[in-house]
Design a protein around this motif. Structure first.
Motif, short mmCIF file in Angstrom:
data_model
loop_
_atom_site.label_atom_id
_atom_site.label_comp_id
_atom_site.label_asym_id
_atom_site.label_seq_id
_atom_site.Cartn_x
_atom_site.Cartn_y
_atom_site.Cartn_z
N ALA A 196 2.92 -6.52 30.70
CA ALA A 196 3.53 -5.19 30.76
C ALA A 196 3.69 -4.70 32.20
O ALA A 196 2.97 -5.11 33.11
N ASP A 197 4.63 -3.81 32.37
CA ASP A 197 4.87 -3.16 33.66
C ASP A 197 5.25 -1.71 33.39
O ASP A 197 6.08 -1.43 32.54
N ILE A 198 4.62 -0.79 34.12
CA ILE A 198 4.87 0.63 33.92
C ILE A 198 6.03 1.07 34.80
O ILE A 198 6.02 0.84 36.01
N LEU A 263 -4.62 5.86 35.86
CA LEU A 263 -4.54 4.76 34.90
C LEU A 263 -5.91 4.40 34.32
O LEU A 263 -5.98 3.83 33.22
N HIS A 264 -6.97 4.70 35.03
CA HIS A 264 -8.30 4.48 34.46
C HIS A 264 -8.47 5.30 33.18
O HIS A 264 -9.02 4.82 32.19
N ASN A 265 -7.98 6.54 33.23
CA ASN A 265 -8.09 7.41 32.07
C ASN A 265 -7.03 7.14 31.01
O ASN A 265 -7.32 7.15 29.82
N VAL A 266 -5.81 6.89 31.46
CA VAL A 266 -4.71 6.70 30.51
C VAL A 266 -4.77 5.34 29.82
O VAL A 266 -4.54 5.23 28.62
N LEU A 267 -5.13 4.30 30.57
CA LEU A 267 -5.08 2.94 30.02
C LEU A 267 -6.46 2.28 29.90
O LEU A 267 -6.88 1.92 28.80
N ASP A 268 -7.15 2.11 31.02
CA ASP A 268 -8.36 1.28 31.04
C ASP A 268 -9.43 1.77 30.07
O ASP A 268 -9.88 1.02 29.19
N ARG A 287 -5.73 -5.56 34.99
CA ARG A 287 -4.72 -4.68 35.60
C ARG A 287 -4.78 -4.76 37.12
O ARG A 287 -5.86 -4.78 37.71
N PHE A 288 -3.61 -4.80 37.73
CA PHE A 288 -3.48 -4.67 39.18
C PHE A 288 -2.40 -3.62 39.44
O PHE A 288 -1.21 -3.87 39.25
N LEU A 306 0.37 -3.24 21.34
CA LEU A 306 1.59 -2.98 22.12
C LEU A 306 2.25 -1.69 21.66
O LEU A 306 2.71 -0.88 22.47
N GLY A 307 2.31 -1.48 20.34
CA GLY A 307 2.89 -0.24 19.82
C GLY A 307 2.09 0.97 20.24
O GLY A 307 2.65 2.01 20.61
N ALA A 308 0.76 0.84 20.22
CA ALA A 308 -0.10 1.96 20.62
C ALA A 308 0.04 2.26 22.11
O ALA A 308 -0.02 3.43 22.53
N MET A 309 0.24 1.22 22.91
CA MET A 309 0.39 1.42 24.36
C MET A 309 1.63 2.25 24.68
O MET A 309 1.60 3.15 25.52
N GLY A 310 2.74 1.92 24.00
CA GLY A 310 3.96 2.68 24.24
C GLY A 310 3.78 4.16 23.94
O GLY A 310 4.21 5.03 24.71
N LYS A 311 3.13 4.48 22.83
CA LYS A 311 2.89 5.88 22.46
C LYS A 311 1.92 6.55 23.43
O LYS A 311 2.08 7.72 23.77
N ARG A 312 0.92 5.80 23.87
CA ARG A 312 -0.08 6.34 24.79
C ARG A 312 0.57 6.76 26.11
O ARG A 312 0.31 7.85 26.63
N PHE A 313 1.41 5.90 26.67
CA PHE A 313 2.05 6.23 27.94
C PHE A 313 3.03 7.39 27.81
O PHE A 313 3.14 8.23 28.71
N MET A 314 3.75 7.45 26.70
CA MET A 314 4.68 8.57 26.49
C MET A 314 3.95 9.90 26.47
O MET A 314 4.46 10.92 26.96
N ARG A 315 2.75 9.90 25.95
CA ARG A 315 1.95 11.12 25.88
C ARG A 315 1.64 11.66 27.28
O ARG A 315 1.52 12.88 27.47
N PHE A 316 1.58 10.79 28.27
CA PHE A 316 1.25 11.21 29.63
C PHE A 316 2.44 11.11 30.58
O PHE A 316 2.27 11.04 31.80
N GLY A 317 3.63 11.10 30.03
CA GLY A 317 4.84 11.14 30.86
C GLY A 317 5.24 9.83 31.48
O GLY A 317 6.02 9.81 32.43
#
Length: 464
Positions: A196-198, A263-268, A287-288, A306-317
Motif C-alpha cells: 500500500a501507499d498513502i 500514522l502511529h495512531n491512525v495505522l500502526d 511501514r516506512f 484491506l477493506g478496513a484500511m481504506g475506511k480507516r484512512f478516509m476517517r482521518f482525511g
C-alpha cells in the motif's frame, strides 16, 4: 506530574547560562552562548525519555523551556548543510559566519514569544513521465527551531512507536525494513500481501487530528504554539503566498516526526490493537513513512484488512493510492520446478520482492532492484554524462565513481549482484559514448578508458 521541580531547576540553569552569555543583550561572545556544551540539554532530554518509557500514559506539560542555547546549537549542528536558501535568502554557511550571535538572537525571540515562522519556499523537481513533485525549503532559523523541537518530541514518542515502523527514526533504515519483511514472511507463512501507499500523506495530514494525537503525550502550550506556527506558515512560490490548511511543512525538519505520530495512531497502533486480534491467521505490518506492507497467512484476512484500511484512512482525511495499493498472492509455487501457480511480486523501497529458488533448490524470498529505480538511475547517468562530457576525465571519473558507490551502498544486497553489475556495465558504455562526442577527432578507446579509469566493481555491501 513529577516534572515541575525538574522544570524549575532547568529554568534556573538556563537563566544562569543567559547571564553568562552576555551582559549586553545586543552582543554575545563566541564560546559563551550556551554554557556547558550539551551537558544540561542531553541529560534533561535523556530524563524525558526515561520518564516517557517508564510511564506510557504520562502527559508532558512542561517542555518548551528546554529549548535553550545548547539545544539550538546542537540542532544547527545536526542539520544538513545544503546550499539552498529559503524565503529569508540565508544559507546555512552564511548563518554560521556569526553563529553564536545569530543563535542568541533567535533564543531571545523564542523566550519573548517574538519568534515567527516564515513561509516555506516551494520549488518543483521533475519525476518520471513528465510529472513534477513539490519540494519545500524552510528558512534556516525555522529549521533550527524545528530540529530542537524534533529532538524533544523524539525522546517521548520514540518510546511509543512500534519497531516495525522504520521511516525517519534513529537506528532504523530501509534495509532493516527489507530484512524484517523477509523474516516476517517466513515466520508467519505469508501467502497474501497488501502493498500500500498513502496518497499525498505530507500534504493531507489533518491539523485537528494531529494536534489531538500530540496532546495524548505532549500538552505544552509553548511546543504546541510552535508546531501551530509551522503548520500555518504557508508557502511562497514565484513571489506568491499560498496558505496551508492541511499537511505538514514541506521539507520541514519537523515533518517526519509529525507524520510518524499521525500514522502511529491512525495505522500502526490500530493494526496491532484492532486488526490483528480479529485475524484468524498470522499477520504483520512493516511501514516506512507513507509506504507500508501488510502480510497475511489467509486470503480472507487480507481482503478483510484491506477493506478496513481504506475506511480507516478516509476517517482521518487520507486515502490509499488506487494504483499503488494492491493485494498480491504470495504463495509458494507448485508443480515441477515451481512452474505452476507462480506467486506475484511487489515493489518496496526500491526493491522488487519475489520468491525464487536458492542454490540448494529451496524456495526463498529474494530482493532485486526494481525496474523503475534502475531505469531512473540509468537516465540520471545518461543525462549527467551528456551534460558534463567536456569536463576533465579525472573530474568525471571521480563523480561517476561516487555515484556508483552510492548505488552499491543501497542496492548491494545479497542476491542482487547481477542487477548492480548491469548498472556498472551501462555506466561504462554511456561514459564512453559521450566522451566520443566531445569533438570530431574520433571515438575514445574503450580499452584505454577501462585501464586508466576503472570504475568500482560491483560488490555486496548490505549483508542482510
Amino acid at each position: 506530574m513529577g516534572d515541575t521541580q525538574r522544570s524549575q531547576t532547568i529554568s534556573t540553569q538556563n537563566h544562569k547560562i543567559v547571564k553568562q552569555v552576555t551582559h549586553n543583550t545586543d552582543s554575545v561572545k563566541p564560546g559563551q552562548d550556551d554554557g556547558p556544551p550539551l551537558l544540561v540539554g542531553e541529560v534533561s532530554l535523556n530524563n524525558i525519555a526515561m520518564q516517557a518509557k517508564k510511564n506510557p500514559d504520562m502527559i508532558f506539560t512542561s517542555l518548551a523551556h528546554r529549548i535553550n542555547l545548547s539545544l539550538l546549537k546542537e540542532g544547527f549542528r545536526r542539520l544538513k548543510k545544503g546550499k539552498s536558501s529559503g524565503v529569508d535568502g540565508k544559507t546555512a554557511n552564511e548563518y554560521a559566519e556569526n553563529l553564536d550571535q545569530n543563535l542568541y538572537n533567535l533564543y531571545r525571540r523564542l523566550k519573548k514569544g517574538q519568534y515567527t515562522a516564515i513561509p516555506v519556499k516551494r520549488i518543483w523537481i521533475e519525476k518520471e513521465k513528465g510529472k513534477q513533485r513539490p519540494i519545500g525549503i524552510p528558512a534556516i532559523e525555522d529549521k533550527i527551531v524545528q530540529k530542537a523541537v524534533e529532538m524533544i518530541l523524539s525522546k517521548i514518542f520514540e518510546t511509543d512507536f512500534y519497531d516495525f515502523s522504520h521511516g525517519f527514526r534513529p537506528k532504523h533504515s530501509q534495509h532493516m525494513a527489507i530484512k524484517e519483511l523477509r523474516d516476517n514472511c517466513i515466520r508467519t507463512n505469508t501467502n497474501w500481501v497488501v502493498s500500500a501507499d498513502i496518497t499525498g500523506l505530507f500534504d493531507n495530514i489533518d491539523h485537528g487530528h494531529l494536534r489531538k494525537f500530540i496532546k495524548q503525550r505532549v500538552n505544552d502550550g509553548g511546543i504546541l504554539r510552535l508546531i501551530g506556527k509551522w503548520l500555518n506558515a504557508g508557502v511562497m512560490e514565484d513571489g506568491k503566498y499560498y496558505s496551508t490548511e492541511s499537511g505538514t511543512p514541506q521539507g520541514g525538519v519537523i515533518s517526519p516526526i509529525l507524520s510518524n505520530i499521525f500514522l502511529h495512531n491512525v495505522l500502526d497502533d490500530w493494526f496491532v490493537t484492532q486488526v490483528q486480534p480479529r485475524m484468524k491467521g498470522r499477520s504483520f505490518l512493516i511501514r516506512f513513512a507513507d509506504d507500508y506492507v501488510a502480510g497475511f497467512e489467509l486470503e480472507s484476512d487480507a481482503i478483510k484488512a484491506l477493506g478496513a484500511m481504506g475506511k480507516r484512512f478516509m476517517r482521518f482525511g487520507l486515502e490509499l493510492h488506487p494504483e499503488k495499493t494492491k493485494l498480491i498472492r504470495f504463495t509458494k509455487p507448485s508443480g515441477k520446478n515451481g512452474k505452476l501457480n507462480q506467486p506475484g511480486t511487489f515493489d518496496y523501497l526500491g526493491f522488487t520482492i519475489y520468491k525464487g529458488l536458492s542454490r540448494r533448490g529451496t524456495w526463498v524470498i529474494k530482493s532485486k532492484t526494481a525496474r523503475k529505480r534502475q531505469a531512473r538511475f540509468k537516465r540520471m547517468v545518461w543525462t549527467w554524462c551528456k551534460r558534463n562530457r567536456h569536463q576533465s576525465l579525472k573530474e568525471q571519473y571521480i563523480m561517476l565513481c561516487s555515484k556508483l558507490r552510492g548505488h552499491y551502498q543501497y542496492f548491494g544486497l545479497i542476491g542482487n549482484y547481477e542487477a548492480i553489475a548491469k548498472v556498472r556495465h551501462f555506466m561504462v558504455r554511456v561514459w564512453k559514448f559521450w566522451l566520443g562526442r566531445r569533438s570530431h577527432k574520433g571515438k575514445v578507446s574503450f580499452i584505454d578508458l577501462v585501464t586508466k579509469y576503472p570504475l568500482p566493481k560491483p560488490r555486496i555491501v548490505q549483508k542482510i
